[in-house]
Scaffold this active site. Structure first.
Site, PDB file in Angstrom:
ATOM      1  N   SER A  41     -12.671 -53.575  36.819  1.00  0.00           N
ATOM      2  CA  SER A  41     -13.882 -53.146  36.106  1.00  0.00           C
ATOM      3  C   SER A  41     -13.424 -52.133  35.062  1.00  0.00           C
ATOM      4  O   SER A  41     -12.714 -51.188  35.405  1.00  0.00           O
ATOM      5  CB  SER A  41     -14.864 -52.468  37.070  1.00  0.00           C
ATOM      6  OG  SER A  41     -15.141 -53.337  38.137  1.00  0.00           O
ATOM      7  N   GLY A  74     -11.246 -38.949  39.648  1.00  0.00           N
ATOM      8  CA  GLY A  74     -10.411 -38.389  38.598  1.00  0.00           C
ATOM      9  C   GLY A  74      -8.939 -38.749  38.705  1.00  0.00           C
ATOM     10  O   GLY A  74      -8.077 -37.948  38.323  1.00  0.00           O
ATOM     11  N   SER A 104      -9.269 -43.099  42.793  1.00  0.00           N
ATOM     12  CA  SER A 104     -10.306 -43.811  42.054  1.00  0.00           C
ATOM     13  C   SER A 104     -10.597 -43.054  40.778  1.00  0.00           C
ATOM     14  O   SER A 104     -10.312 -41.860  40.658  1.00  0.00           O
ATOM     15  CB  SER A 104     -11.573 -43.926  42.891  1.00  0.00           C
ATOM     16  OG  SER A 104     -12.185 -42.657  42.986  1.00  0.00           O
ATOM     17  N   LYS A 105     -11.161 -43.799  39.828  1.00  0.00           N
ATOM     18  CA  LYS A 105     -11.501 -43.168  38.555  1.00  0.00           C
ATOM     19  C   LYS A 105     -12.556 -42.086  38.778  1.00  0.00           C
ATOM     20  O   LYS A 105     -12.524 -41.033  38.172  1.00  0.00           O
ATOM     21  CB  LYS A 105     -12.029 -44.223  37.585  1.00  0.00           C
ATOM     22  CG  LYS A 105     -10.973 -45.241  37.219  1.00  0.00           C
ATOM     23  CD  LYS A 105     -11.592 -46.530  36.705  1.00  0.00           C
ATOM     24  CE  LYS A 105     -10.660 -47.697  36.991  1.00  0.00           C
ATOM     25  NZ  LYS A 105     -11.317 -48.998  36.881  1.00  0.00           N
ATOM     26  N   GLN A 106     -13.487 -42.383  39.746  1.00  0.00           N
ATOM     27  CA  GLN A 106     -14.544 -41.407  40.033  1.00  0.00           C
ATOM     28  C   GLN A 106     -13.955 -40.095  40.543  1.00  0.00           C
ATOM     29  O   GLN A 106     -14.485 -39.023  40.284  1.00  0.00           O
ATOM     30  CB  GLN A 106     -15.523 -41.951  41.097  1.00  0.00           C
ATOM     31  CG  GLN A 106     -16.402 -43.084  40.627  1.00  0.00           C
ATOM     32  CD  GLN A 106     -15.691 -44.443  40.743  1.00  0.00           C
ATOM     33  OE1 GLN A 106     -14.496 -44.516  41.005  1.00  0.00           O
ATOM     34  NE2 GLN A 106     -16.431 -45.510  40.503  1.00  0.00           N
TER      35      GLN A 106
END
Ligand code: GLU
Length: 297
Positions: free
Chosen positions: A11, A248, A244-246
């Site tokens: 994604s 960071g 995860s990107k969330q």
């Protein structure tokens, strides 16, 4: 020879990080070890979560690491017509119904019954709209479309995790295929695309394992073949949390692609390599192919 077609389906919510490269490398190596094809699909249906330019960056990072799609890259945002066709097929067979419940309304229903939710746990859909026969005409739009889940356990043999099962009705409930805001849900898009692209093997992170039974129910309802699944351990940070990107996670710097690949390979239990990127990829492919490594079963 067995036909093998795998894929990596990021994604574009940000650049690749060490965790997503590991998933990409695992699926690429598994495909190569089976003399199969490997496809890249950009999963950009959740438009508000997508970051402009992240798709291009991800493809560049993959290319830097020698990971190239064997077929033209597919963007889910261009595939509305396929998802609409699948939804209408499911509607015609009464697998799907219109739902007017907001997230807040679902939450209030459970709270009114004294049911509390565990942290990070999604609410199970209580089936409120199941028998209301809501239609776009009667309701004037703004409906979500949910898949009707029958009670019973869904089981599969995961190539990494072993035997798995989930009672989707009890643990998830009827789930959304198209949101009230008109966006396609991941579950529908992923199943339609895996089916249309002829994917035989899904190799991805363990955080996605509990989506598999929902996807299998959809594959069965749509008459699609069921791929094999391998859900790999996640790459965690020092606190033991999934990268995860969330959270960071740091974007992967592919200036030194071999360094990135060696780190990813280490997570898969493969020894670091010297030489060029293609030498390293070839060495790992041979190793997986010849060593009955878990990935190969
Ligand atoms: N697009 C999903 C993600 O990036 C992965 C989908 C999949 O591999 O099934 O989390």
């Amino acid at each position: 020879m067995t036909v093998y077609r795998g894929r990596f389906a990021p994604s574009p919510t940000g650049p690749l990080h060490a965790g997503s490269l590991t998933a990409a490398l695992a699926s690429w190596l598994d495909a190569r070890a089976h003399q199969g094809q490997w496809l890249v699909r950009i999963e950009d249906v959740d438009v508000p979560r997508c970051v402009p330019g992240a798709d291009t960056l991800i493809l560049k990072q993959l290319a830097d690491c020698g990971l190239h799609s064997d077929a033209p890259v597919v963007w889910q945002s261009h595939r509305d017509a396929h998802y609409a066709l699948a939804l209408s097929q499911l509607l015609a067979q009464s697998w799907v119904y219109g739902c007017q419940c907001s997230r807040k309304a679902i939450e209030s229903q459970w709270l009114a019954q004294g049911v509390l939710r565990e942290r990070h746990q999604a609410w199970i859909y209580p089936g409120t709209c199941r028998h209301l026969h809501l239609t776009t005409e009667s309701h004037g739009g703004g409906l979500a479309w949910r898949f009707r889940v029958e009670p019973g356990s869904v089981a599969w043999q995961d190539r990494w995790l072993g035997p798995q099962q989930q009672d989707v009705a009890a643990e998830v409930g009827d789930f959304v295929l198209k949101r009230a805001d008109g966006l396609w849900a991941y579950q529908l898009a992923v199943v339609v695309d895996d089916g249309l692209q002829g994917i035989t093997d899904v190799v991805r992170g363990q955080d996605l394992a509990d989506n598999t039974p929902r996807q299998m129910l959809l594959q069965r309802a749509l008459g699609l073949p069921l791929p094999r699944y391998a859900h790999l351990p996640l790459v965690c940070n020092a606190q033991g949390e999934k990268l995860s990107k969330q959270q960071g996670a740091q974007a992967l710097d592919t200036q030194d692609p071999l360094k990135c690949l060696n780190a990813a390979a280490l997570h898969l239990g493969l020894a670091p390599q010297n030489g060029t990127v293609s030498d390293a990829l070839l060495a790992w492919t041979r190793l997986i192919h010849s060593s009955h490594a878990k990935l190969k079963t």
